[in-house]
Design an enzyme around this catalytic site. Structure first.
Site, PDB file in Angstrom:
ATOM      1  CB  CYS A 236      15.682  18.681  -5.253  1.00 17.22           C
ATOM      2  SG  CYS A 236      16.859  17.848  -4.113  1.00 17.22           S
TER       3      CYS A 236
ATOM      4  N   GLY B 272      -4.789  -9.305   3.653  1.00 21.69           N
ATOM      5  CA  GLY B 272      -5.389  -8.401   2.793  1.00 21.69           C
ATOM      6  C   GLY B 272      -4.714  -8.370   1.386  1.00 21.69           C
ATOM      7  CB  THR B 273      -2.278  -9.013  -0.590  1.00 20.84           C
ATOM      8  OG1 THR B 273      -1.690  -8.823  -1.754  1.00 20.84           O
ATOM      9  CG2 THR B 273      -1.407  -9.842   0.329  1.00 20.84           C
TER      10      THR B 273
ATOM     11  CG  HIS C 234       3.881  -1.522  -4.827  1.00 26.26           C
ATOM     12  ND1 HIS C 234       2.831  -2.207  -4.766  1.00 26.26           N
ATOM     13  CD2 HIS C 234       5.082  -2.334  -5.209  1.00 26.26           C
ATOM     14  CE1 HIS C 234       3.201  -3.673  -5.327  1.00 26.26           C
ATOM     15  NE2 HIS C 234       4.399  -3.440  -5.563  1.00 26.26           N
TER      16      HIS C 234
ATOM     17  CG  ASN D  86      -1.856  -1.107   1.120  1.00 21.95           C
ATOM     18  OD1 ASN D  86      -2.058  -1.810   0.232  1.00 21.95           O
ATOM     19  ND2 ASN D  86      -2.506  -1.577   2.369  1.00 21.95           N
TER      20      ASN D  86
HETATM   21  P1  NAD Z   1      -6.117  -6.169  -4.288  1.00 26.88           P
HETATM   22  O1  NAD Z   1      -7.243  -5.053  -4.456  1.00 26.88           O
HETATM   23  O2  NAD Z   1      -5.617  -7.076  -5.677  1.00 26.88           O
HETATM   24  O3  NAD Z   1      -6.820  -7.468  -3.263  1.00 26.88           O
HETATM   25  C1  NAD Z   1      -7.258  -6.954  -2.125  1.00 26.88           C
HETATM   26  C2  NAD Z   1      -7.365  -8.345  -1.306  1.00 26.88           C
HETATM   27  O4  NAD Z   1      -7.877  -7.768   0.041  1.00 26.88           O
HETATM   28  C3  NAD Z   1      -8.534  -9.123  -1.716  1.00 26.88           C
HETATM   29  O5  NAD Z   1      -8.053 -10.578  -1.978  1.00 26.88           O
HETATM   30  C4  NAD Z   1      -9.860  -9.020  -0.976  1.00 26.88           C
HETATM   31  O6  NAD Z   1     -10.398 -10.294  -0.715  1.00 26.88           O
HETATM   32  C5  NAD Z   1      -8.649  -8.638   0.458  1.00 26.88           C
HETATM   33  N1  NAD Z   1      -9.802  -7.785   1.326  1.00 26.88           N
HETATM   34  C6  NAD Z   1     -10.881  -7.162   0.995  1.00 26.88           C
HETATM   35  N2  NAD Z   1     -11.235  -6.546   2.404  1.00 26.88           N
HETATM   36  C7  NAD Z   1     -10.439  -7.234   3.256  1.00 26.88           C
HETATM   37  C8  NAD Z   1     -10.380  -6.861   4.553  1.00 26.88           C
HETATM   38  N3  NAD Z   1     -11.300  -5.993   5.328  1.00 26.88           N
HETATM   39  N4  NAD Z   1      -9.532  -7.570   5.417  1.00 26.88           N
HETATM   40  C9  NAD Z   1      -8.952  -8.380   4.635  1.00 26.88           C
HETATM   41  N5  NAD Z   1      -8.725  -8.526   3.446  1.00 26.88           N
HETATM   42  C10 NAD Z   1      -9.362  -7.903   2.618  1.00 26.88           C
HETATM   43  O7  NAD Z   1      -5.023  -5.586  -3.755  1.00 26.88           O
HETATM   44  P2  NAD Z   1      -3.412  -6.072  -3.716  1.00 26.88           P
HETATM   45  O8  NAD Z   1      -3.317  -7.561  -3.388  1.00 26.88           O
HETATM   46  O9  NAD Z   1      -2.838  -5.114  -2.521  1.00 26.88           O
HETATM   47  O10 NAD Z   1      -2.655  -5.708  -4.975  1.00 26.88           O
HETATM   48  C11 NAD Z   1      -2.770  -4.838  -6.018  1.00 26.88           C
HETATM   49  C12 NAD Z   1      -2.054  -3.619  -5.948  1.00 26.88           C
HETATM   50  O11 NAD Z   1      -2.815  -2.401  -5.595  1.00 26.88           O
HETATM   51  C13 NAD Z   1      -0.792  -3.439  -5.083  1.00 26.88           C
HETATM   52  O12 NAD Z   1       0.309  -3.198  -5.923  1.00 26.88           O
HETATM   53  C14 NAD Z   1      -1.046  -2.091  -4.318  1.00 26.88           C
HETATM   54  O13 NAD Z   1       0.112  -1.173  -4.330  1.00 26.88           O
HETATM   55  C15 NAD Z   1      -2.219  -1.179  -5.071  1.00 26.88           C
HETATM   56  N6  NAD Z   1      -3.099  -0.750  -4.310  1.00 26.88           N
HETATM   57  C16 NAD Z   1      -2.910  -0.074  -3.090  1.00 26.88           C
HETATM   58  C17 NAD Z   1      -4.012   0.629  -2.236  1.00 26.88           C
HETATM   59  C18 NAD Z   1      -3.535   1.302  -1.122  1.00 26.88           C
HETATM   60  O14 NAD Z   1      -2.709   2.157  -1.003  1.00 26.88           O
HETATM   61  N7  NAD Z   1      -4.424   1.239   0.039  1.00 26.88           N
HETATM   62  C19 NAD Z   1      -5.285   0.585  -2.739  1.00 26.88           C
HETATM   63  C20 NAD Z   1      -5.561  -0.269  -3.977  1.00 26.88           C
HETATM   64  C21 NAD Z   1      -4.520  -0.563  -4.463  1.00 26.88           C
HETATM   65 ZN    ZN Z   2      17.876  16.604  -5.599  1.00 26.61          ZN
END
Ligand code: NAD
Ligand code: ZN
Length: 243
Positions: free
Chosen positions: A149, A189-190, A120, A103
């Site tokens: 900068c 949560g991934t 990331h 995240n």
């Molecule tokens: P993803 O959206 O692909 O998957 C999210 C996962 O979280 C799913 O498996 C889902 O079932 C699960 N989930 C949903 N609600 C939940 C909860 N309350 N508790 C636990 N699990 C829960 O996201 P990902 O796997 O992180 O990968 C996608 C990419 O998205 C990453 O590279 C990331 O950098 C980016 N991203 C980041 C953010 C952020 O910064 N918050 C938000 C969206 C996407």
């Molecule tokens: Zn610089």
């Protein structure tokens, strides 16, 4: 005995615990996950993979910043949830704790976790395109400032891994070393589909770690996990942290 009771017992005996988190850990803070609509976002007629791409840095850095300030603005009202705080509590009880997050929202840091490696990047940080110096941005400082900068005078960009870019130097290595030495490795949560982050649970498992998944849904990793907890992170982590 249920899996949570077993897990708490293992946590009491563990000195080295690592965690990989994804968008799901911030879902209960109101941050959309990829599948929750985050990937279908179109801004100013452009799909976000296009505006968030490596080529935008050279092509239109002002537009890239406008997009990231917009995203920072939409995150401004989001606060850490009970999952972020529970992870911070686990850190305080474990000698060797590492949290690797995909995240970019900075919510783990705001919940007080110290050993956070954001593979990331972080939406609340800027990086010089010349000397690569990093500068923190307050989460509520919108629009971003300054734009140059103060060390070398070149332009600053968001310190976020954009589509088409490699991970920052060294962060994957920190994650894989943590995975190698872990006694317990949490995947929270991934979907664990985005490489190379998705390699970390496999590295942990091959080195004998207990692999624990917390996700309301099954993932590709579920079959290889020792413990799979089908729950929202914010609902179960406070109980787990109370070991
Ligand atoms: P993803 O959206 O692909 O998957 C999210 C996962 O979280 C799913 O498996 C889902 O079932 C699960 N989930 C949903 N609600 C939940 C909860 N309350 N508790 C636990 N699990 C829960 O996201 P990902 O796997 O992180 O990968 C996608 C990419 O998205 C990453 O590279 C990331 O950098 C980016 N991203 C980041 C953010 C952020 O910064 N918050 C938000 C969206 C996407
Ligand atoms: Zn610089």
């Amino acid at each position: 005995m249920n899996s949570v009771t077993d897990l708490k017992e293992r946590l009491r005996d563990s000195k080295c615990v690592s965690v990989l988190t994804g968008a799901g850990v911030s879902a209960e803070s109101g941050v959309p996950t990829f599948r929750g609509g985050g990937d279908s976002l179109v801004w100013k007629g452009m799909p976000f993979e296009k505006v968030s791409s490596a080529e935008m840095v050279a092509k239109d850095l002002d537009l890239l910043w406008e997009w990231f300030d917009y995203r920072r603005d939409s995150l401004k009202s989001c606060v850490p949830n009970s999952a972020h705080y529970a992870l911070s509590k686990i850190e305080s009880k474990i000698v060797n704790f590492t949290l690797i997050t995909q995240n970019i929202d900075g919510l783990h840091q705001r919940a007080g976790t110290k050993a956070v490696y954001d593979i990331h990047g972080n939406i609340n940080r800027m990086r010089c395109i010349g000397c690569e110096e990093l500068f923190d941005l307050a989460f509520d400082a919108i629009p971003h400032s300054p734009t140059m900068c103060e060390k070398c005078g070149q332009k600053l960009r968001p310190d976020v891994v954009l589509f088409g870019e490699a991970l920052p130097n060294g962060v994957f290595e920190i994650g894989s070393e943590a995975a190698e030495r872990s006694e317990i490795f949490f995947v929270i949560g991934t979907t664990a589909l985005v490489y190379p982050a998705a390699m970390l649970p496999e590295i942990a498992r091959q080195n004998g770690s207990l692999l624990v998944e917390i996700n309301p849904e099954e993932t590709a990793l579920t079959p290889v996990c020792d413990i799979s907890i089908r729950s929202k992170a914010g609902a179960i982590l406070p109980e787990i942290a109370d070991f």
